[in-house]
Scaffold this motif. Sequence first.
Motif, PDB file in Angstrom:
ATOM      1  N   HIS A 161       0.693  -1.223  -0.341  1.00 24.26           N
ATOM      2  CA  HIS A 161       0.044  -0.227   0.013  1.00 24.26           C
ATOM      3  C   HIS A 161       0.907   1.352   0.146  1.00 24.26           C
ATOM      4  CE1 HIS A 161      -4.042  -1.819   1.697  1.00 24.26           C
ATOM      5  NE2 HIS A 161      -3.562  -2.424   0.458  1.00 24.26           N
ATOM      6  N   LYS A 162       1.879   1.081   0.505  1.00 29.11           N
ATOM      7  CA  LYS A 162       3.582   2.325   0.772  1.00 29.11           C
ATOM      8  C   LYS A 162       3.373   2.562  -0.431  1.00 29.11           C
ATOM      9  CE  LYS A 162       4.156   3.899   3.444  1.00 29.11           C
ATOM     10  NZ  LYS A 162       3.314   6.255   3.984  1.00 29.11           N
ATOM     11  N   LEU A 163       3.688   1.613  -1.297  1.00 24.76           N
ATOM     12  CA  LEU A 163       3.749   1.527  -2.928  1.00 24.76           C
ATOM     13  C   LEU A 163       3.088   2.280  -3.696  1.00 24.76           C
ATOM     14  CD1 LEU A 163       6.773  -1.638  -3.232  1.00 24.76           C
ATOM     15  CD2 LEU A 163       7.234   0.571  -3.159  1.00 24.76           C
ATOM     16  N   ASP A 164       1.948   2.243  -3.642  1.00 19.15           N
ATOM     17  CA  ASP A 164       1.204   2.373  -4.307  1.00 19.15           C
ATOM     18  C   ASP A 164       0.677   4.121  -3.940  1.00 19.15           C
ATOM     19  OD1 ASP A 164      -1.394   1.709  -6.033  1.00 19.15           O
ATOM     20  OD2 ASP A 164      -2.216   2.664  -4.561  1.00 19.15           O
ATOM     21  N   GLU A 165       1.084   4.485  -2.645  1.00 18.11           N
ATOM     22  CA  GLU A 165       0.212   5.901  -2.417  1.00 18.11           C
ATOM     23  C   GLU A 165       1.962   6.588  -3.377  1.00 18.11           C
ATOM     24  OE1 GLU A 165       0.803   8.317   1.268  1.00 18.11           O
ATOM     25  OE2 GLU A 165       0.402   6.663   1.981  1.00 18.11           O
ATOM     26  N   LYS A 166       3.059   5.991  -2.945  1.00 20.48           N
ATOM     27  CA  LYS A 166       4.128   6.900  -3.908  1.00 20.48           C
ATOM     28  C   LYS A 166       3.448   6.579  -5.126  1.00 20.48           C
ATOM     29  CE  LYS A 166       6.529   6.728  -0.007  1.00 20.48           C
ATOM     30  NZ  LYS A 166       6.135   7.740   1.411  1.00 20.48           N
ATOM     31  N   ALA A 167       3.506   5.732  -5.664  1.00 15.59           N
ATOM     32  CA  ALA A 167       3.196   6.034  -7.542  1.00 15.59           C
ATOM     33  C   ALA A 167       2.229   7.138  -8.084  1.00 15.59           C
ATOM     34  CB  ALA A 167       2.852   4.678  -7.989  1.00 15.59           C
TER      35      ALA A 167
ATOM     36  N   THR B 157       5.967  -0.163 -10.314  1.00 20.02           N
ATOM     37  CA  THR B 157       6.172  -0.663  -8.935  1.00 20.02           C
ATOM     38  C   THR B 157       5.759  -2.216  -8.499  1.00 20.02           C
ATOM     39  OG1 THR B 157       4.338   1.669  -8.864  1.00 20.02           O
ATOM     40  CG2 THR B 157       4.227   0.041  -6.891  1.00 20.02           C
ATOM     41  N   TYR B 158       5.548  -2.926  -9.435  1.00 22.15           N
ATOM     42  CA  TYR B 158       5.532  -3.961  -9.072  1.00 22.15           C
ATOM     43  C   TYR B 158       6.798  -4.927  -8.918  1.00 22.15           C
ATOM     44  CZ  TYR B 158       5.184  -9.165 -10.166  1.00 22.15           C
ATOM     45  OH  TYR B 158       5.224 -10.735 -10.034  1.00 22.15           O
ATOM     46  N   ALA B 159       7.522  -4.174  -9.814  1.00 25.76           N
ATOM     47  CA  ALA B 159       9.017  -4.248  -9.594  1.00 25.76           C
ATOM     48  C   ALA B 159      10.104  -4.096  -8.292  1.00 25.76           C
ATOM     49  CB  ALA B 159      10.234  -4.065 -10.726  1.00 25.76           C
ATOM     50  N   GLN B 160       9.301  -2.516  -7.875  1.00 18.89           N
ATOM     51  CA  GLN B 160      10.255  -2.580  -6.287  1.00 18.89           C
ATOM     52  C   GLN B 160      10.169  -3.233  -5.107  1.00 18.89           C
ATOM     53  OE1 GLN B 160       7.987   1.448  -6.114  1.00 18.89           O
ATOM     54  NE2 GLN B 160       9.719   2.426  -6.678  1.00 18.89           N
ATOM     55  N   GLN B 161       9.146  -4.330  -5.375  1.00 21.26           N
ATOM     56  CA  GLN B 161       9.275  -4.788  -4.342  1.00 21.26           C
ATOM     57  C   GLN B 161      10.183  -6.070  -4.379  1.00 21.26           C
ATOM     58  OE1 GLN B 161       4.705  -6.998  -4.278  1.00 21.26           O
ATOM     59  NE2 GLN B 161       4.507  -6.030  -6.333  1.00 21.26           N
ATOM     60  N   GLU B 162      10.767  -6.381  -5.620  1.00 23.44           N
ATOM     61  CA  GLU B 162      12.568  -6.805  -5.308  1.00 23.44           C
ATOM     62  C   GLU B 162      13.345  -5.482  -5.238  1.00 23.44           C
ATOM     63  OE1 GLU B 162      14.791 -10.212  -7.966  1.00 23.44           O
ATOM     64  OE2 GLU B 162      14.272  -8.082  -9.004  1.00 23.44           O
ATOM     65  N   PHE B 163      13.157  -4.623  -5.348  1.00 25.36           N
ATOM     66  CA  PHE B 163      14.322  -3.654  -5.145  1.00 25.36           C
ATOM     67  C   PHE B 163      14.423  -3.227  -3.658  1.00 25.36           C
ATOM     68  CE2 PHE B 163      15.349   1.409  -4.713  1.00 25.36           C
ATOM     69  CZ  PHE B 163      16.838   0.753  -5.173  1.00 25.36           C
ATOM     70  N   PHE B 164      13.472  -3.616  -3.133  1.00 22.80           N
ATOM     71  CA  PHE B 164      13.355  -2.242  -1.884  1.00 22.80           C
ATOM     72  C   PHE B 164      13.741  -3.034  -0.601  1.00 22.80           C
ATOM     73  CE2 PHE B 164      11.246   1.558  -3.891  1.00 22.80           C
ATOM     74  CZ  PHE B 164      11.257   2.593  -2.637  1.00 22.80           C
TER      75      PHE B 164
ATOM     76  N   VAL C 133      12.623  -0.293 -12.300  1.00 29.80           N
ATOM     77  CA  VAL C 133      12.402   0.355 -13.367  1.00 29.80           C
ATOM     78  C   VAL C 133      11.885   1.599 -13.735  1.00 29.80           C
ATOM     79  CG1 VAL C 133       9.943  -0.155 -15.182  1.00 29.80           C
ATOM     80  CG2 VAL C 133      10.555  -1.984 -14.047  1.00 29.80           C
ATOM     81  N   PRO C 134      12.375   2.314 -15.023  1.00 28.55           N
ATOM     82  CA  PRO C 134      12.578   3.788 -15.131  1.00 28.55           C
ATOM     83  C   PRO C 134      10.703   4.172 -16.125  1.00 28.55           C
ATOM     84  CG  PRO C 134      13.767   3.171 -17.122  1.00 28.55           C
ATOM     85  CD  PRO C 134      13.540   2.159 -16.484  1.00 28.55           C
ATOM     86  N   GLY C 135       9.577   3.564 -15.004  1.00 27.28           N
ATOM     87  CA  GLY C 135       8.316   3.861 -15.701  1.00 27.28           C
ATOM     88  C   GLY C 135       7.740   5.414 -14.705  1.00 27.28           C
ATOM     89  N   ASP C 136       8.226   6.200 -14.490  1.00 30.72           N
ATOM     90  CA  ASP C 136       7.304   7.279 -13.369  1.00 30.72           C
ATOM     91  C   ASP C 136       7.394   8.827 -14.305  1.00 30.72           C
ATOM     92  OD1 ASP C 136       9.777   8.174 -13.223  1.00 30.72           O
ATOM     93  OD2 ASP C 136       9.692   8.991 -11.085  1.00 30.72           O
TER      94      ASP C 136
ATOM     95  N   LEU D 267      -1.498  10.089 -20.369  1.00 29.09           N
ATOM     96  CA  LEU D 267      -2.314   9.423 -20.890  1.00 29.09           C
ATOM     97  C   LEU D 267      -2.625   7.768 -20.977  1.00 29.09           C
ATOM     98  CD1 LEU D 267      -5.501   9.406 -19.782  1.00 29.09           C
ATOM     99  CD2 LEU D 267      -6.120   9.497 -22.283  1.00 29.09           C
ATOM    100  N   ASP D 268      -2.026   7.538 -22.008  1.00 31.29           N
ATOM    101  CA  ASP D 268      -1.450   5.863 -22.053  1.00 31.29           C
ATOM    102  C   ASP D 268      -0.378   5.399 -21.829  1.00 31.29           C
ATOM    103  OD1 ASP D 268      -3.234   6.141 -24.620  1.00 31.29           O
ATOM    104  OD2 ASP D 268      -1.581   7.145 -26.485  1.00 31.29           O
ATOM    105  N   GLU D 269       0.567   6.024 -21.285  1.00 34.48           N
ATOM    106  CA  GLU D 269       1.887   5.638 -21.252  1.00 34.48           C
ATOM    107  C   GLU D 269       2.602   5.657 -19.235  1.00 34.48           C
ATOM    108  OE1 GLU D 269       3.399   3.096 -21.977  1.00 34.48           O
ATOM    109  OE2 GLU D 269       2.030   3.065 -23.577  1.00 34.48           O
ATOM    110  N   LEU D 270       1.875   6.175 -18.671  1.00 34.90           N
ATOM    111  CA  LEU D 270       2.110   6.823 -17.461  1.00 34.90           C
ATOM    112  C   LEU D 270       1.370   5.758 -16.417  1.00 34.90           C
ATOM    113  CD1 LEU D 270       3.702   9.008 -15.692  1.00 34.90           C
ATOM    114  CD2 LEU D 270       1.682   9.747 -14.800  1.00 34.90           C
ATOM    115  N   GLY D 271       0.075   5.450 -16.447  1.00 28.51           N
ATOM    116  CA  GLY D 271      -0.200   4.255 -15.078  1.00 28.51           C
ATOM    117  C   GLY D 271       0.613   2.985 -15.679  1.00 28.51           C
ATOM    118  N   HIS D 272       0.672   2.847 -17.170  1.00 26.85           N
ATOM    119  CA  HIS D 272       0.963   1.683 -17.327  1.00 26.85           C
ATOM    120  C   HIS D 272       2.310   1.362 -17.018  1.00 26.85           C
ATOM    121  CE1 HIS D 272       3.921  -0.601 -21.035  1.00 26.85           C
ATOM    122  NE2 HIS D 272       3.183  -1.565 -19.919  1.00 26.85           N
ATOM    123  N   GLY D 273       3.544   2.294 -16.660  1.00 24.22           N
ATOM    124  CA  GLY D 273       4.841   2.413 -16.523  1.00 24.22           C
ATOM    125  C   GLY D 273       5.027   2.218 -15.013  1.00 24.22           C
ATOM    126  N   LEU D 274       3.621   3.479 -14.485  1.00 22.97           N
ATOM    127  CA  LEU D 274       4.034   3.169 -12.691  1.00 22.97           C
ATOM    128  C   LEU D 274       3.604   1.613 -12.000  1.00 22.97           C
ATOM    129  CD1 LEU D 274       2.265   6.461 -12.568  1.00 22.97           C
ATOM    130  CD2 LEU D 274       4.930   5.875 -11.566  1.00 22.97           C
TER     131      LEU D 274
END
Length: 284
Positions: free
Chosen positions: A101-107, A258-265, A164-167, A247-254
């Motif tokens: 939930h905290k990662l989702d808040e950052k996104a 966010t998913y990959a951050q579960q390995e990074f953090f 992932v450079p998705g933000d 609109l097309d790519e920000l949510g996709h990238g975030l």
Amino acid sequence: MVKRARFEDYRDRYPNYEFELSEEGILLMRCHTGGGSLVWDWKSHEDMADAFADVAGDREIKVLIHTGTGANYNADWGRMPDGELPKEPVYDAMPGVRGLHKLDEKAWYNHNLMWNVLNVGVPMISVVNGPCNIHSEVPLMGDIVLASEDAYFQDVSHFPRGQVPGDGQHVIWPFLVGHNRGRYLLLTGRKLPAREAMDWGAVAEVHPKEAVLDRAWELARELAKRPHLTLRHTRQLFTQELKRRFLDELGHGLGRETYAQQEFFPFGGGMEPLDRPWDEKPWT
């Protein structure tokens, strides 16, 4: 996140963002930490989203100048002026789904930041007053981007350190310089000097450090002579295509970041300086 705002309401609201309003209706937004270059931490990151919401909601201003302070446009993530690092949680060690939930808040905050910048309703002049190695998409969403001779652009906070450079940078760099150049920058973490960035089309003008803000004021005063509605609707005209890309790519990238951050953090929760190897484990 944008609602009606007035200068008097937000001028002193944010410790990391200083505002000045000229008689012509030109708003200067200066990022800083303690009067020096902005230090990216979670507080300054989240406050930037809210600060741009206030600017976007101010219908009285005519032009925005956005810049940094001191030697750099921004400084290392989480590096305090005294050299200390803030203590950030190791999200995967939190009980239950709290870390997720905290990662989702950052996104969520990052999503708001991108859209609040795009929703600024008047021409935006960005002054990159020195090295910009984190969230370069923010100044690059300006209508006119000026840079000092010592400035460079770099994304050190994502792929080079294992994220992932998705933000937002995955949207702005290919949009401005082309897909091949954009992904090359994000994958290598290469420093792109200001003059080369101008050759690539990301920067409009490069000036000596002591002259670049004066040039922004010169341009802003000329723009501010135009009718108010002309300024507002021209900004909307110029941001329309970029809004489609986000609109097309920000949510996709975030979502992917966010998913990959579960390995990074589990390794990155302490937010050590960004030049460390991504899999180094200095935390106990």
